[in-house]
Design a protein around this motif. Sequence first.
Motif, PDB file in Angstrom:
ATOM      1  N   MET A 240       0.831  -1.205   0.000  1.00  0.00           N
ATOM      2  CA  MET A 240       0.000   0.000   0.000  1.00  0.00           C
ATOM      3  C   MET A 240       0.865   1.254   0.000  1.00  0.00           C
ATOM      4  N   ALA A 241       1.924   1.258   0.808  1.00  0.00           N
ATOM      5  CA  ALA A 241       2.798   2.422   0.880  1.00  0.00           C
ATOM      6  C   ALA A 241       3.462   2.684  -0.467  1.00  0.00           C
ATOM      7  N   LYS A 242       3.898   1.642  -1.126  1.00  0.00           N
ATOM      8  CA  LYS A 242       4.525   1.813  -2.439  1.00  0.00           C
ATOM      9  C   LYS A 242       3.537   2.399  -3.439  1.00  0.00           C
ATOM     10  N   ARG A 243       2.282   1.951  -3.388  1.00  0.00           N
ATOM     11  CA  ARG A 243       1.286   2.510  -4.299  1.00  0.00           C
ATOM     12  C   ARG A 243       1.052   3.990  -4.014  1.00  0.00           C
ATOM     13  N   GLY A 244       1.044   4.347  -2.720  1.00  0.00           N
ATOM     14  CA  GLY A 244       0.873   5.750  -2.372  1.00  0.00           C
ATOM     15  C   GLY A 244       2.047   6.599  -2.826  1.00  0.00           C
ATOM     16  N   ILE A 245       3.248   6.080  -2.682  1.00  0.00           N
ATOM     17  CA  ILE A 245       4.438   6.797  -3.141  1.00  0.00           C
ATOM     18  C   ILE A 245       4.400   6.972  -4.653  1.00  0.00           C
ATOM     19  N   ASP A 246       4.013   5.925  -5.351  1.00  0.00           N
ATOM     20  CA  ASP A 246       3.914   6.013  -6.815  1.00  0.00           C
ATOM     21  C   ASP A 246       2.874   7.053  -7.235  1.00  0.00           C
ATOM     22  N   ARG A 247       1.750   7.073  -6.537  1.00  0.00           N
ATOM     23  CA  ARG A 247       0.718   8.066  -6.868  1.00  0.00           C
ATOM     24  C   ARG A 247       1.238   9.477  -6.641  1.00  0.00           C
ATOM     25  N   ALA A 248       1.945   9.666  -5.517  1.00  0.00           N
ATOM     26  CA  ALA A 248       2.462  11.005  -5.216  1.00  0.00           C
ATOM     27  C   ALA A 248       3.509  11.449  -6.229  1.00  0.00           C
ATOM     28  N   SER A 249       4.223  10.509  -6.804  1.00  0.00           N
ATOM     29  CA  SER A 249       5.236  10.869  -7.806  1.00  0.00           C
ATOM     30  C   SER A 249       4.612  11.204  -9.155  1.00  0.00           C
ATOM     31  N   ALA A 250       3.343  10.795  -9.354  1.00  0.00           N
ATOM     32  CA  ALA A 250       2.696  10.993 -10.650  1.00  0.00           C
ATOM     33  C   ALA A 250       1.561  12.014 -10.608  1.00  0.00           C
ATOM     34  N   GLU A 251       1.068  12.341  -9.413  1.00  0.00           N
ATOM     35  CA  GLU A 251      -0.097  13.210  -9.280  1.00  0.00           C
ATOM     36  C   GLU A 251       0.209  14.337  -8.296  1.00  0.00           C
ATOM     37  N   ASN A 252      -0.666  15.325  -8.289  1.00  0.00           N
ATOM     38  CA  ASN A 252      -0.583  16.370  -7.273  1.00  0.00           C
ATOM     39  C   ASN A 252      -1.269  15.879  -6.005  1.00  0.00           C
ATOM     40  N   GLY A 253      -0.719  16.248  -4.892  1.00  0.00           N
ATOM     41  CA  GLY A 253      -1.286  15.835  -3.619  1.00  0.00           C
ATOM     42  C   GLY A 253      -0.202  15.374  -2.677  1.00  0.00           C
ATOM     43  N   VAL A 254      -0.607  15.057  -1.453  1.00  0.00           N
ATOM     44  CA  VAL A 254       0.328  14.643  -0.409  1.00  0.00           C
ATOM     45  C   VAL A 254      -0.037  13.238   0.056  1.00  0.00           C
ATOM     46  N   PHE A 255       0.955  12.377   0.104  1.00  0.00           N
ATOM     47  CA  PHE A 255       0.787  11.053   0.690  1.00  0.00           C
ATOM     48  C   PHE A 255       1.405  11.105   2.079  1.00  0.00           C
ATOM     49  N   HIS A 256       0.551  11.031   3.096  1.00  0.00           N
ATOM     50  CA  HIS A 256       0.962  11.265   4.486  1.00  0.00           C
ATOM     51  C   HIS A 256       0.879   9.957   5.264  1.00  0.00           C
ATOM     52  N   MET A 257       2.033   9.380   5.529  1.00  0.00           N
ATOM     53  CA  MET A 257       2.119   8.148   6.321  1.00  0.00           C
ATOM     54  C   MET A 257       2.442   8.485   7.779  1.00  0.00           C
ATOM     55  N   TRP A 258       1.962   7.651   8.699  1.00  0.00           N
ATOM     56  CA  TRP A 258       2.258   7.900  10.100  1.00  0.00           C
ATOM     57  C   TRP A 258       2.376   6.594  10.875  1.00  0.00           C
ATOM     58  N   LEU A 259       3.037   6.695  12.035  1.00  0.00           N
ATOM     59  CA  LEU A 259       3.258   5.545  12.905  1.00  0.00           C
ATOM     60  C   LEU A 259       3.691   6.031  14.276  1.00  0.00           C
ATOM     61  N   HIS A 260       3.800   5.083  15.206  1.00  0.00           N
ATOM     62  CA  HIS A 260       4.417   5.327  16.507  1.00  0.00           C
ATOM     63  C   HIS A 260       5.747   4.584  16.543  1.00  0.00           C
TER      64      HIS A 260
END
Length: 315
Positions: A240-260
């Motif tokens: 899922m993270a890789k897909r989000g990174i790929d989307r952010a590299s191709a589209e406008n917008g922010v992919f915001h991941m978080w964790l503890h």
Amino acid sequence: MGSVVLSLDAELAWGFHDRETMPEDRVATARESWLRLLETFDDNEIPATWAVVGHLFLDSCDGEHEAHPTSAEWFDRDPGTWEGRDQQWYGSKLIDAIENADVDHEIGSHTYSHVEMGHTTREIASAEMRECVELAEDRGLSVDSVVFPRNYVGHRDVLAAYGVKSYRGTQPRQWYDRGPLGSLTKFLGWPTGTVSPTLVTPEEDEYGLVNIPASLYLFCFEGRSRSAVERVADDPIVSMAKRGIDRASAENGVFHMWLHPNNLTEERDFERLEAILSYLAQVRDTTPLSVETMGSIAADIKDDEPLPREPIGPR
């Protein structure tokens, strides 16, 4: 061109001190995980926003918090000792480690004592922010970004009064989050690629704060479901993270991941983060993708003029 942001709820034991029982594995490994995460960020040259519980700025404490307007028992688990003795309650050396890292991390706030800001009074919210801001200023830092404990957004006017510029808003709900089949949909969809993560659009709210909603919690698919999927496929969160990174590299917008940091209790957890961060570094270095902190995202949206500070309550 899009951006990727990583934010961390850095809390050690404070994330659980109001619970009847504390998860021993997450508390026991939290400090080591914090430091190991910093090494992984350095190795991949990835900056992050570390939203730190304010009490962790201290290297010692007498355990007395009479000036804080919470109930008398709120700080009962604070041992009133020092960092060398009770390392899960004090974190001055961990703050040093963030500041001394090779990459330029942002140090934000996760409130002073992990109060749920959406479920408290304005007086308590003000005390939480006042303590954080003063401790940060003692180190020559400013609190520009806030992550709300347990993602309960509240008292944004108080954040604005203390000069905060951004906060992590709640993750938009997706169709696969709803209903009793949500977990099953994730179980089936994440490994096969039929579920995609969300890119978010940061927006300035009515208080002049920039809301940077979350896109993906990196430890939202755990336990038996995770183990079952990993027997037959790759780690679904990495996919899922890789897909989000790929989307952010191709589209406008922010992919915001978080964790503890305290999410990482097993070697496979570190393998997950290393796989995500190394992929992010690779995409960043080969495509027009930026990796930013919450503070830099807010600076891109707002002008350079600082918000007026109108602290609430005494210093």
